[in-house]
Design a protein around this motif. Sequence first.
Motif, PDB file in Angstrom:
ATOM      1  N   LEU A 116       0.682  -1.343  -0.025  1.00 37.04           N
ATOM      2  CA  LEU A 116       0.124  -0.154   0.149  1.00 37.04           C
ATOM      3  C   LEU A 116       0.713   1.361   0.065  1.00 37.04           C
ATOM      4  O   LEU A 116       0.566   2.328  -0.802  1.00 37.04           O
ATOM      5  CB  LEU A 116      -1.247  -0.108   1.150  1.00 37.04           C
ATOM      6  CG  LEU A 116      -1.946   1.422   1.547  1.00 37.04           C
ATOM      7  CD1 LEU A 116      -2.782   1.577   0.244  1.00 37.04           C
ATOM      8  CD2 LEU A 116      -2.790   1.176   2.594  1.00 37.04           C
ATOM      9  N   ILE A 117       2.026   1.265   0.797  1.00 41.30           N
ATOM     10  CA  ILE A 117       2.858   2.360   0.651  1.00 41.30           C
ATOM     11  C   ILE A 117       3.374   2.647  -0.332  1.00 41.30           C
ATOM     12  O   ILE A 117       3.447   3.796  -0.857  1.00 41.30           O
ATOM     13  CB  ILE A 117       3.911   2.138   1.840  1.00 41.30           C
ATOM     14  CG1 ILE A 117       3.183   2.275   3.253  1.00 41.30           C
ATOM     15  CG2 ILE A 117       4.879   3.056   1.712  1.00 41.30           C
ATOM     16  CD1 ILE A 117       4.233   1.703   4.295  1.00 41.30           C
ATOM     17  N   GLU A 177      -0.083  12.102   3.384  1.00 40.62           N
ATOM     18  CA  GLU A 177      -0.754  10.749   3.710  1.00 40.62           C
ATOM     19  C   GLU A 177       0.349   9.618   3.736  1.00 40.62           C
ATOM     20  O   GLU A 177       0.138   8.687   4.271  1.00 40.62           O
ATOM     21  CB  GLU A 177      -1.608  10.309   2.542  1.00 40.62           C
ATOM     22  CG  GLU A 177      -2.349   9.265   2.735  1.00 40.62           C
ATOM     23  CD  GLU A 177      -3.334   8.735   1.231  1.00 40.62           C
ATOM     24  OE1 GLU A 177      -3.906   7.974   1.394  1.00 40.62           O
ATOM     25  OE2 GLU A 177      -3.200   9.654   0.409  1.00 40.62           O
ATOM     26  N   LEU A 178       1.043   9.591   2.798  1.00 42.65           N
ATOM     27  CA  LEU A 178       2.314   8.754   2.776  1.00 42.65           C
ATOM     28  C   LEU A 178       3.079   8.731   3.990  1.00 42.65           C
ATOM     29  O   LEU A 178       3.505   7.554   4.487  1.00 42.65           O
ATOM     30  CB  LEU A 178       3.128   9.217   1.413  1.00 42.65           C
ATOM     31  CG  LEU A 178       4.533   8.247   1.497  1.00 42.65           C
ATOM     32  CD1 LEU A 178       4.075   6.754   1.153  1.00 42.65           C
ATOM     33  CD2 LEU A 178       5.381   8.789   0.222  1.00 42.65           C
ATOM     34  N   ILE A 183       4.800   6.261   9.227  1.00 44.11           N
ATOM     35  CA  ILE A 183       5.210   6.375  10.548  1.00 44.11           C
ATOM     36  C   ILE A 183       4.281   5.451  11.371  1.00 44.11           C
ATOM     37  O   ILE A 183       4.935   4.833  12.434  1.00 44.11           O
ATOM     38  CB  ILE A 183       4.706   7.956  11.007  1.00 44.11           C
ATOM     39  CG1 ILE A 183       5.625   8.998  10.479  1.00 44.11           C
ATOM     40  CG2 ILE A 183       4.885   7.884  12.589  1.00 44.11           C
ATOM     41  CD1 ILE A 183       5.173  10.341  10.612  1.00 44.11           C
ATOM     42  N   LYS A 184       3.081   4.980  11.067  1.00 43.69           N
ATOM     43  CA  LYS A 184       2.586   3.827  11.635  1.00 43.69           C
ATOM     44  C   LYS A 184       3.019   2.439  11.319  1.00 43.69           C
ATOM     45  O   LYS A 184       2.518   1.647  11.829  1.00 43.69           O
ATOM     46  CB  LYS A 184       0.876   4.028  11.228  1.00 43.69           C
ATOM     47  CG  LYS A 184       0.563   5.538  11.689  1.00 43.69           C
ATOM     48  CD  LYS A 184      -1.056   5.471  11.371  1.00 43.69           C
ATOM     49  CE  LYS A 184      -1.883   6.639  11.579  1.00 43.69           C
ATOM     50  NZ  LYS A 184      -3.014   7.056  11.087  1.00 43.69           N
ATOM     51  N   TYR A 185       3.663   2.466  10.210  1.00 42.44           N
ATOM     52  CA  TYR A 185       4.307   1.012   9.752  1.00 42.44           C
ATOM     53  C   TYR A 185       5.482   0.815  10.551  1.00 42.44           C
ATOM     54  O   TYR A 185       6.599   1.607  10.074  1.00 42.44           O
ATOM     55  CB  TYR A 185       4.359   1.211   8.395  1.00 42.44           C
ATOM     56  CG  TYR A 185       4.998  -0.312   7.760  1.00 42.44           C
ATOM     57  CD1 TYR A 185       3.970  -1.146   7.661  1.00 42.44           C
ATOM     58  CD2 TYR A 185       6.051  -0.260   7.276  1.00 42.44           C
ATOM     59  CE1 TYR A 185       4.622  -2.556   7.408  1.00 42.44           C
ATOM     60  CE2 TYR A 185       6.599  -1.415   6.765  1.00 42.44           C
ATOM     61  CZ  TYR A 185       5.886  -2.853   6.610  1.00 42.44           C
ATOM     62  OH  TYR A 185       6.319  -3.831   6.297  1.00 42.44           O
ATOM     63  N   LEU A 196      13.672   2.305   6.942  1.00 45.00           N
ATOM     64  CA  LEU A 196      12.407   2.845   6.662  1.00 45.00           C
ATOM     65  C   LEU A 196      12.584   4.627   7.220  1.00 45.00           C
ATOM     66  O   LEU A 196      11.814   5.496   6.793  1.00 45.00           O
ATOM     67  CB  LEU A 196      11.325   2.200   7.364  1.00 45.00           C
ATOM     68  CG  LEU A 196       9.760   2.893   6.868  1.00 45.00           C
ATOM     69  CD1 LEU A 196       9.798   2.955   5.228  1.00 45.00           C
ATOM     70  CD2 LEU A 196       8.863   1.754   7.460  1.00 45.00           C
ATOM     71  N   THR A 197      13.091   4.559   8.306  1.00 44.75           N
ATOM     72  CA  THR A 197      13.124   5.941   9.259  1.00 44.75           C
ATOM     73  C   THR A 197      14.272   6.826   8.023  1.00 44.75           C
ATOM     74  O   THR A 197      13.910   8.008   8.148  1.00 44.75           O
ATOM     75  CB  THR A 197      13.973   5.682  10.304  1.00 44.75           C
ATOM     76  OG1 THR A 197      13.143   4.819  11.099  1.00 44.75           O
ATOM     77  CG2 THR A 197      14.267   7.095  11.007  1.00 44.75           C
TER      78      THR A 197
END
Length: 322
Positions: A116-117, A177-178, A183-185, A196-197
């Motif tokens: 989704l990302i 939105e991205l 951040i939640k993932y 990812l960070t």
Amino acid sequence: MKKVKVYEPEDSMLSLIRDNYNVLQSLGAFGISLGFGNKTVRQVCEEGNVDTFTFLAVVNLTINGYHSKNDVENLDVRTLLRYLKASHEYYLEFQLPFLRRELTESLDEGNGLGRLILKIYDEYARFISHHMKLEEQILFPYVEGMLDGKAVSADRSVNDIETFSKHHDKTGDKLKELKSIIIKYLPSDSKHNNMLTAALHDIYNLEEWLAFHADVEEKFFEPAIAMLETKKDRGDVTLDISGMVASNSDNGEQLSEREKDVVIGVVQGLTNKEIADKLFIAPNTVITHRRNIARKLQIHSTAGLTIYAIVNRLVDIGSVDL
């Protein structure tokens, strides 16, 4: 460390970079290479064939938000255009693909949220690419045409840029939105979490750069186009006045008395119908006369006809609303 000040031509380019490292990307977009020693901003710009005022206007805007309404009058539009083109190239050819690779390496595409990302990112990339390519296909050639004194299509005007500017807000929404989803993932292992960070950090930098880019277009490019259009209109008007005088006495076609009457009506601001009523002729006849006038004089604007009428004493300058 970022230092808030208004930089000037005699400041050291090195100090500008030290105070504001994010200016490095602007250097590349202006075509300025590193290795300038202790030279001043003016020296570096002149050696790189970059207009110093335009460079500093963009830099001061992106560093501390400083700009003056008078800046636009002194901008070199060709330099600004080169900057915007190079910024697009950097963004489309390097930044977008680089971020895509970062996200791919840090996400598990077998995971639904990871897919989704990537999908959201790809939608964003397509949107911003489409926006920038439209500018390159429509706005940039339009501006280049005016700079080169060429005829340009009337439907490719500065009014279009208002539509393009609104796209910047939409791209910002897509980035928000991205970021929110990223951040939640939280990947289960530290390696992917760190990757990812790092990607998220680059997205934040990208968001900041996009805001700068939108500011340059809104505060400099849009008004610069408007000013160019005004100058273009004046250019249609500011024809060789001696040529206008000669056109009434040389061997070329001269205006008939009726055509002169039509010119006077146009200069007085009358509509075709009002001119027709005043001269007791049909509106279509007025249109035909105007076409013949344009062909004979090679003047196509009302302001141009006004100058012609004043120079050739068809009207008194005091009676004309200039």
